[in-house]
Structure formats: structure tokens, C-alpha cells
Scaffold this active site. Sequence first.
Site: not given
Ligand code: CP
Ligand code: NVA
Length: 309
Positions: A103, A130, A133, A222, A262, A290
Site C-alpha cells: 500500500r 484500489h 477493493q 467513498d 469501501c 475482501r
Molecule cells: N477499504 C479499505 O481498503 O480499507 P482499509 O483502508 O481499512 O484497508
Molecule cells: N479513497 C480512499 C480509500 C480508502 C480505502 C483512500 O485512498 O484513502
Amino acid sequence: MKVDFLSLADFSRADVESMLDDADRLKAELRAGKSTRPLVGKTLAMIFEKPSLRTRVTFETGIKQLGGASVYLAPEDIRLGARETVADIARNLSRWVDLIVARTFSHRSLVELAQHATIPVINGLTDLLHPAQVLADLMTMRERRGALENATVAFIGDGNNVVNSWLNAAALFGLDFRLACPPGYEPDPKILARAQALVPGRIQILNDPAAAAKDADVVYTDVWTSMGQEAESQARRAAFAGYQINAALLREASKDVLVMHCLPAHRGEEITAEVLDGPRSVVLDQAENRLHAQKAVMVWLSTRSQPGA
Ligand code: CP
Ligand code: NVA
């Protein structure tokens, strides 16, 4: 050769359907108490530059259920690209472990990691995409609707990483995808242009949430401020003020609409508590899936990769 999971755009529709079928099977087996352990002896390295609940817990739990182990590397542990280069981290990890999930802020860091690793690399979210997701979201839609074909997905909010991955999914499955966002918050122009070229007439970028939600099968949102954009949060709260999923907006959608998010969610901002916690919401199915979808990805990549090549 090894296979990475960086973007849904790298896969065919048949590939993604095969991952979704595997995810369904793994979910059923887990529920039946059957242990499926094809990754015994394998280790997953988990590089996280940003916080996470769902992604971290589902990858850690997932690899363990498959018979393997994980090593979590927090931002301060390796300081990707600062303490040592991304390429050196990739080369070192490739000598010890079998899979990497990362990440990162920059999508380029993820791509660089994948270029220099001889083992599969999985996208656990970048500023651009993502896909893990959206794979779980597609699984949830199939469970609830039976099929993905002819679905209309209305996304209300920011043209962010989740939207970019949805554009790739819409292009793969021929979905109707409408984004309602304030001017200036459109998705990545290259990803948008590619999707519009692949499924002409099916992708719309609008400014009106009600028009986007009209007869939609899914309404999705989101956070207004993604991780890394905290300095913009005040400006974003003002820009997105009219872009909320609430009971009035939901009345525009199909009566069988699925409400998706998400997570994490901010009740009272992008969605009301009433809708997020209401009867049309499938957000906890998405979160659960997930686990199953990512287990399928880990098995899929491991089966198709030749280590060390
Ligand atoms: N939706 C998602 O990726 O959640 P987290 O940021 O908690 O991993
Ligand atoms: N768009 C959000 C998604 C979190 C799962 C972010 O990048 O923070």
C-alpha cells in the site's frame, strides 16, 4: 515469469471471472469448515505506507488460512525509497518471501517494486488504484444480483483511486458507470479515456448526483478526503457538500439498489448513518469479501508464477 496484481486493466474478463469463481469457492469452503491450504510454507510481505484496517487484516488472515505466514512492515520499519531504494527492497524481499502486498502513496513506487521483484506483487491501494477493493465489490455484486452484466453503478463523490479501479472494471464487464463529482475532482484522464474507448457510451462523468443515481442498481461512495490529502480536507468538505448518499438520493435509484462503500466511512459527510446502516447497505459484505477475493488472488498469482525467474 511471475504475475503481479497491480491493476484490473492488466487482466482479461476471463481472468477476473476465474478469480471471482475461486473467491466464491474459497468462501463456501471456509463456511463449511473445510480447510484449503495451497500456500503452506509461503510467506507474504506486507508493505504499508498508509494506515489500514480491512486490507491489513484480510491479507494477514487470508495468507494464514491458506497455510502461509505474513510479515507486516509499517511505514517507519523500512521507509520505502528513503532508507533504501524501492529496487533494493524488492530484490531483498524476493530472496526471502514468496509474495508482496504493498500500500503506497505513489503508484510508481508499486510499479517499481513489481519491476524489481522476482515474486508476485499485489496492489493494496495506491493514490491511483484500489483493485483489491473493486474485486471484492464485484464479488459482492455477483452474490447479490446474480450477474454483473447490464448493471448500472452510480458513484457519488471523488474521482479517486476506487473510481479509477471501477472504470477499469466497467471496461472489463461492460457496466454502465456514472460518476457524479464536483468540477475539478474527475478521475485519472488516461484511465477514463481508455474505459470510454473500450465501452463507448457506457461511462459518464456528471456533476449532478440525482442524475447519476437515476434507476441505478448500485450507488457507491467513498470518503471525500483520501489518505494523503488531509491538508485539503476543508476545501474538499466545501466542494463535496452536495455529494452525499442520503434517503432522498436513494429514492432516485432502482428499488433493489445496493448501497456500497469501501470504508472507512464518515457518517454525515459522504453518506448518512441512516443509509450506511440501512437495509440496502452491503458494506459489511464488501468488507468480508475482501478476505475471500484476496485469498483467490494470492492463490491465482502463486499458481501462475515461476519463482525466481
Ligand atoms: N477499504 C479499505 O481498503 O480499507 P482499509 O483502508 O481499512 O484497508
Ligand atoms: N479513497 C480512499 C480509500 C480508502 C480505502 C483512500 O485512498 O484513502
